[in-house]
Design an enzyme around this catalytic site. Structure first.
Site, short mmCIF file in Angstrom:
data_model
loop_
_atom_site.label_atom_id
_atom_site.label_comp_id
_atom_site.label_asym_id
_atom_site.label_seq_id
_atom_site.Cartn_x
_atom_site.Cartn_y
_atom_site.Cartn_z
N SER A 160 33.47 37.66 38.16
CA SER A 160 34.60 37.91 40.13
C SER A 160 33.04 37.02 40.74
O SER A 160 33.92 37.45 42.40
CB SER A 160 34.11 39.06 40.02
OG SER A 160 36.01 39.51 39.54
N SER A 185 37.27 38.26 41.59
CA SER A 185 37.76 40.03 42.65
C SER A 185 37.27 39.49 43.65
O SER A 185 37.26 39.83 44.41
CB SER A 185 37.49 40.79 41.79
OG SER A 185 35.96 41.20 41.19
N LYS A 244 30.34 43.93 49.29
CA LYS A 244 31.52 44.26 48.39
C LYS A 244 32.23 45.13 48.63
O LYS A 244 30.82 46.46 48.40
CB LYS A 244 31.95 43.25 46.80
CG LYS A 244 33.48 43.17 45.86
CD LYS A 244 33.01 42.93 44.87
CE LYS A 244 34.83 42.94 44.01
NZ LYS A 244 34.24 42.13 42.88
N1 GLN Z 1 39.28 37.86 37.08
C1 GLN Z 1 38.45 39.07 35.57
C2 GLN Z 1 39.57 40.25 35.66
O1 GLN Z 1 40.57 40.17 35.72
C3 GLN Z 1 37.60 39.06 36.48
C4 GLN Z 1 37.64 40.09 36.94
C5 GLN Z 1 35.55 40.89 37.49
O2 GLN Z 1 34.85 40.17 36.98
N2 GLN Z 1 35.56 42.09 37.99
O3 GLN Z 1 39.48 41.76 34.41
#
Ligand code: GLN
Length: 470
Positions: free
Chosen positions: A175, A151, A76
């Site tokens: 994420s 994400s 990532k």
């Molecule tokens: N969807 C969550 C957010 O928007 C989780 C993001 C993540 O785990 N990096 O913060």
């Protein structure tokens, strides 16, 4: 032979039935065929990967290859890989090249894993759909009109579409688990502090975990046992011995499992998701496990607590992007103040700016106690609630996400709905416990459904063994 399984490839490499060069060619071909549409890899290290494959093939012949020889992994765009561009999918890191290797990268390379490329994600890992990226949206291979989750959407799709065997993502509030669920693959978020965060771009440091995507529990175990463990470069990382997860996967134990009542009953959970979860509960019962319903009293507080604490940490973490030494600098600047302001205004996307402002607000003198301190207290209470559950049960299960993959653009104008979709994943990060998403079926539109299994701190061995039975 299955090129998408590291365990399978490994045995074939050592018996001489295939070579790393063949394996790399297979993935490069898939990338060529699929990535233009899916937009999951933003950079592919073709020449480097091929050269590495040749040298690892020689090592295998000489019997000198590392434990991950033959593993083809994608990373990532938030993990530092020396000499390679690193952007966190943001304009603010324009032209930035990583100056050092993250600990996870060091460990992967030391065991001869091949890093095949860098993967798209939401800007600074903030998002649940991979629509907010300087690289553009990522598409879900199950339905290319739909999001892959986020994400770490790019990392999930690369595994889903067989463009690499395994991916590393990051999980601050779901994420890794949520995109794994949307894409029909396995995704592990280990215990907070199990894996060093050195070299991971910080979003919310007390929540951030590096996580692993794969087609099964076995490949996750093989990678986890290499990258986890003590590291002098991260003072928060656990000193606990790392078990050899890959040798502990065969369990015939009968477990005591709690399932979250809200996961089956809440209005917000899609009908197909409820049915698939209920079916799994029945299957587990008939396999001899004990299953009992539990409620999680603080569930409704998890999203507000998460968005207060993570934005507070983000507002501090992201203050380092000031255009002084690296990254995007506005061409319109007249003095130092305007350089900071204009560069940050131009460099960050809307969602990131919103979170920096929200975080600054909850930390401001007059609101600190009302929001930040209160959310910290909720955090402790949520941890207590998990402790009580794991005193009685080995695992807690629930849907990973209340919904399956939504259409691109569908929730863009409804940030609250998007945040609410994280309802089942954020608590594990609030408490720090490990969790995995395993694929359990499809909804009526053939979109993958995932089951989330949570366990107590440092119970990854049991968690992976149980996940291996799915
Ligand atoms: N969807 C969550 C957010 O928007 C989780 C993001 C993540 O785990 N990096 O913060």
């Amino acid at each position: 032979m299955n090129f998408n399984s590291f365990i399978d490839v490994k045995s074939h490499l050592h018996s001489g039935k295939t070579t790393c060069v063949n394996v790399i060619d297979y993935f490069l071909k898939n990338i060529t065929e699929k990535n233009t549409l899916l937009n999951a890899f933003i950079e592919v290290y073709e020449t480097e990967a091929k050269a590495q494959a040749i040298s690892i093939d020689i090592k295998i012949k000489e019997g000198k290859a590392g434990k991950l020889a033959g593993l083809v992994i994608g990373i990532k765009d938030v993990i530092s890989h020396e000499g390679h561009a690193l952007r966190a999918s943001s304009k603010i890191l324009n032209n930035y090249v990583a100056q050092y290797n993250a600990t996870v990268i060091e460990r992967l390379l030391a065991e001869d894993a091949i890093i095949i490329g860098r993967q798209n994600c939401d800007e600074f890992a903030m998002g649940s759909s991979n629509e907010k990226s300087v690289w553009g949206v990522v598409r879900n291979e199950a339905d290319t009109e739909r999001v892959p989750g986020g994400s770490s959407g790019g990392s999930a799709v690369c595994v889903q579409a067989n463009m690499c065997m395994v991916s590393l993502g990051s999980d601050t509030g779901g994420s890794v688990r949520q995109p794994a669920s949307f894409c029909g693959i396995f995704g592990l978020k280990p215990t907070y502090s199990r894996i060093s965060r050195w070299g991971l771009i910080a979003y919310a440091s007390s929540f951030d975990c590096i996580g692993i995507f794969a087609h099964d529990s076995k490949d996750i175990a093989a990678v986890l046992e290499i990258i986890a463990g003590a590291d002098d470069k991260d003072s928060t990382v656990s000193q606990k011995i790392v078990p050899e997860y890959s040798t502990l996967l065969n369990s015939s134990k009968k477990y005591k499992i709690a399932y979250l009542k809200e996961g089956l009953e809440s209005e917000g959970v899609q009908k197909d998701v409820k049915e698939a979860t209920a079916l799994q509960i029945e299957k587990l019962k008939s396999a001899g496990h004990i299953l009992e319903p539990v409620t999680f009293d603080l569930l409704d507080y998890s999203i507000p607590a998460y968005y207060i604490l993570t934005t507070a940490e983000a507002s501090s973490n992201l203050s380092r992007y000031d255009a002084v030494k690296f990254g995007h600098r506005s061409s319109e600047t007249t003095d130092l103040m305007s350089m900071y302001k204009k560069s940050r205004a131009e460099g960050f996307g809307k969602e990131v700016k919103k979170r920096i402002m929200l975080g600054t607000y909850v930390l401001s003198a007059s609101y600190y106690d009302a929001y930040y301190t209160k959310a910290q207290k909720i955090r402790r209470l949520i941890k207590n609630e998990f402790d009580a559950i794991f005193l009685k049960y080995d695992f807690l299960i629930m849907p990973t996400s209340p919904i399956t993959a939504f259409k691109i653009g569908e929730l863009s104008d409804d940030p609250l709905a998007m945040y609410l979709a994280d309802i089942f994943t954020v608590s594990a990060n609030i408490a720090g416990v490990p969790g995995i998403s395993v694929p359990i079926g499809e909804d009526s539109q053939k979109l993958p459904i995932g089951l989330q299994i949570l366990a107590n701190d440092f119970q990854e061995a049991e968690l992976l063994a149980f996940a291996n039975t799915f």
